[in-house]
Every structure is written in C-alpha cells, then in structure tokens.
Motif scaffolding. Structure first.
Motif, PDB file in Angstrom:
ATOM      1  N   ILE A   1       0.853  -1.237  -0.049  1.00  0.00           N
ATOM      2  CA  ILE A   1       0.067  -0.013   0.139  1.00  0.00           C
ATOM      3  C   ILE A   1       0.879   1.164   0.106  1.00  0.00           C
ATOM      4  O   ILE A   1       0.637   2.211  -0.946  1.00  0.00           O
ATOM      5  N   ALA A   2       1.818   1.342   0.966  1.00  0.00           N
ATOM      6  CA  ALA A   2       2.658   2.422   0.864  1.00  0.00           C
ATOM      7  C   ALA A   2       3.543   2.722  -0.371  1.00  0.00           C
ATOM      8  O   ALA A   2       3.526   3.757  -0.922  1.00  0.00           O
TER       9      ALA A   2
ATOM     10  N   GLU B   1      -4.501   9.993  -1.377  1.00  0.00           N
ATOM     11  CA  GLU B   1      -4.675   9.589   0.097  1.00  0.00           C
ATOM     12  C   GLU B   1      -6.330   9.018   0.257  1.00  0.00           C
ATOM     13  O   GLU B   1      -6.398   8.274   1.016  1.00  0.00           O
ATOM     14  N   LEU B   2      -7.217   9.301  -0.709  1.00  0.00           N
ATOM     15  CA  LEU B   2      -8.657   8.684  -0.540  1.00  0.00           C
ATOM     16  C   LEU B   2      -8.376   7.214  -0.978  1.00  0.00           C
ATOM     17  O   LEU B   2      -9.055   6.497  -0.670  1.00  0.00           O
ATOM     18  N   ARG B   3      -7.622   6.954  -2.016  1.00  0.00           N
ATOM     19  CA  ARG B   3      -7.341   5.477  -2.395  1.00  0.00           C
ATOM     20  C   ARG B   3      -6.820   4.996  -1.221  1.00  0.00           C
ATOM     21  O   ARG B   3      -7.009   3.752  -1.113  1.00  0.00           O
ATOM     22  N   TYR B   4      -5.679   5.110  -0.528  1.00  0.00           N
ATOM     23  CA  TYR B   4      -4.753   4.517   0.530  1.00  0.00           C
ATOM     24  C   TYR B   4      -4.847   4.948   1.852  1.00  0.00           C
ATOM     25  O   TYR B   4      -4.545   4.084   2.895  1.00  0.00           O
TER      26      TYR B   4
ATOM     27  N   ALA C   1       4.318   5.589  -5.253  1.00  0.00           N
ATOM     28  CA  ALA C   1       4.325   5.485  -6.873  1.00  0.00           C
ATOM     29  C   ALA C   1       3.321   6.597  -7.489  1.00  0.00           C
ATOM     30  O   ALA C   1       3.803   7.447  -8.290  1.00  0.00           O
ATOM     31  N   GLU C   2       2.184   6.455  -6.812  1.00  0.00           N
ATOM     32  CA  GLU C   2       1.097   7.693  -7.334  1.00  0.00           C
ATOM     33  C   GLU C   2       1.624   9.048  -7.044  1.00  0.00           C
ATOM     34  O   GLU C   2       1.451  10.101  -7.829  1.00  0.00           O
ATOM     35  N   ASN C   3       2.076   9.433  -6.080  1.00  0.00           N
ATOM     36  CA  ASN C   3       2.619  10.774  -5.504  1.00  0.00           C
ATOM     37  C   ASN C   3       3.649  11.281  -6.574  1.00  0.00           C
ATOM     38  O   ASN C   3       3.750  12.376  -6.930  1.00  0.00           O
TER      39      ASN C   3
ATOM     40  N   ALA D   1      -7.545   2.016   2.186  1.00  0.00           N
ATOM     41  CA  ALA D   1      -6.854   0.681   2.030  1.00  0.00           C
ATOM     42  C   ALA D   1      -7.314  -0.193   2.908  1.00  0.00           C
ATOM     43  O   ALA D   1      -7.257  -1.469   3.137  1.00  0.00           O
ATOM     44  N   THR D   2      -8.336   0.396   3.952  1.00  0.00           N
ATOM     45  CA  THR D   2      -9.063  -0.880   4.735  1.00  0.00           C
ATOM     46  C   THR D   2     -10.390  -1.149   4.335  1.00  0.00           C
ATOM     47  O   THR D   2     -11.027  -2.180   4.847  1.00  0.00           O
ATOM     48  N   ASP D   3     -10.785  -0.596   3.378  1.00  0.00           N
ATOM     49  CA  ASP D   3     -11.835  -1.108   2.535  1.00  0.00           C
ATOM     50  C   ASP D   3     -11.743  -2.349   1.499  1.00  0.00           C
ATOM     51  O   ASP D   3     -10.586  -2.366   0.928  1.00  0.00           O
TER      52      ASP D   3
END
Length: 159
Positions: free
Chosen positions: A36-37, A85-88, A42-44, A134-136
C-alpha cells in the motif's frame, strides 16, 4: 502418562492453527502495508513529476497568463495527491481534508481559466467516485445515490 482426550486434541489443533495464522499474519500484514505504501508513493511520485514538468513554462511576457499556466498544474498535482490519499489513507480526518482539497483546487482551476477568458475544462465525474481506502475491500460504494461518505443525512423522495 495419561492419554490425550479428543477434546484436548482439538484444543491443541486449534492452538496450532491459531499460531500458524498469527505467524502468517505477521508475515503478510507488513507486506500488505508495504505494498500500500509503495503504491501510494508511486502515485504521488507520478503526480509530482507531471506537475513539475507542466509547471516548466516558457514565459509569455504576460504575468497573469504565466501565473495561471504554472498554478493550474500545481493545483492539478494537489488533486492527484489528494486522490491517492483517498485511495490508500485510513485517517478519516485526512481523507476529509483530501476531499476538500479536491473540491477547492478544482474551483480555483476553473476560476483561473475564467479570469483569463479561457474555456473551462470539460466536466468529469467527481474524482472521489470509485476510490477506496486501504481498509476497504470494496470500492467505497455509497449506500444511496444521494449521500456522501461521512454524511449522515437520509434522502427522502417526495412526490
């Protein structure tokens, strides 16, 4: 020596299974967190690279146009980072801030286009649709089409 009863055998087997699961979880959870990190980083990184490249403009001699030409990609970069941030992310306060960043930065991008007499960018679905934490385990589907995450208002259809 006493014989092992069926109940004791089940207890030992259960303890072994739980122990194995804990060992597996310790090995898997850090790997999942690392994954996840890594995806977030990578996205950032990609968002930052796009933003920095787009901000490198050749000055036009028009301060206002040059300002907007640099700030629009800067704001778009902020939107993309907020989407990551919303994704992870898991912190609800930071996720709420990320949602606000997306809305505010989109409004400022539109205002800059309008101030320069430029057409607005094409409309698109809200960038938070389909994003998940990440928790969903799902895509954060909304319970009703007229509600938003974090909002506790029910929509009533009236005739």
């Amino acid at each position: 020596m006493s014989a092992t009863t069926p109940r004791r055998k089940r207890g030992i087997a259960l303890a072994a299974v739980v122990g194995a699961a804990l060992v597996a979880a310790v090995g898997v959870l850090p790997a999942a967190a690392d994954s996840i990190a890594a995806a977030f980083a990578a996205e950032n990184d990609a968002a930052m690279n796009r933003m920095m490249a787009a901000m490198e403009i050749k000055p036009s001699g028009d301060v206002d146009r040059d300002f907007a030409a640099m700030m629009i990609p800067h704001h778009q970069g902020a939107i993309e980072m907020a989407e990551a941030e919303l994704r992870y992310g898991r912190n609800e306060q930071l996720r709420r801030i990320a949602q606000e960043i997306i809305v505010e930065q989109q409004q400022e991008i539109a205002a800059m286009h309008l101030a320069l007499g430029q057409p607005l960018p094409p409309s698109a679905p809200a960038p938070t649709q389909g994003l998940f934490s990440a928790t969903d385990t799902t895509t954060n589907s909304l319970p009703h089409p007229h509600t938003m995450p974090g909002m506790h208002m029910e929509h009533r259809d009236t005739p």
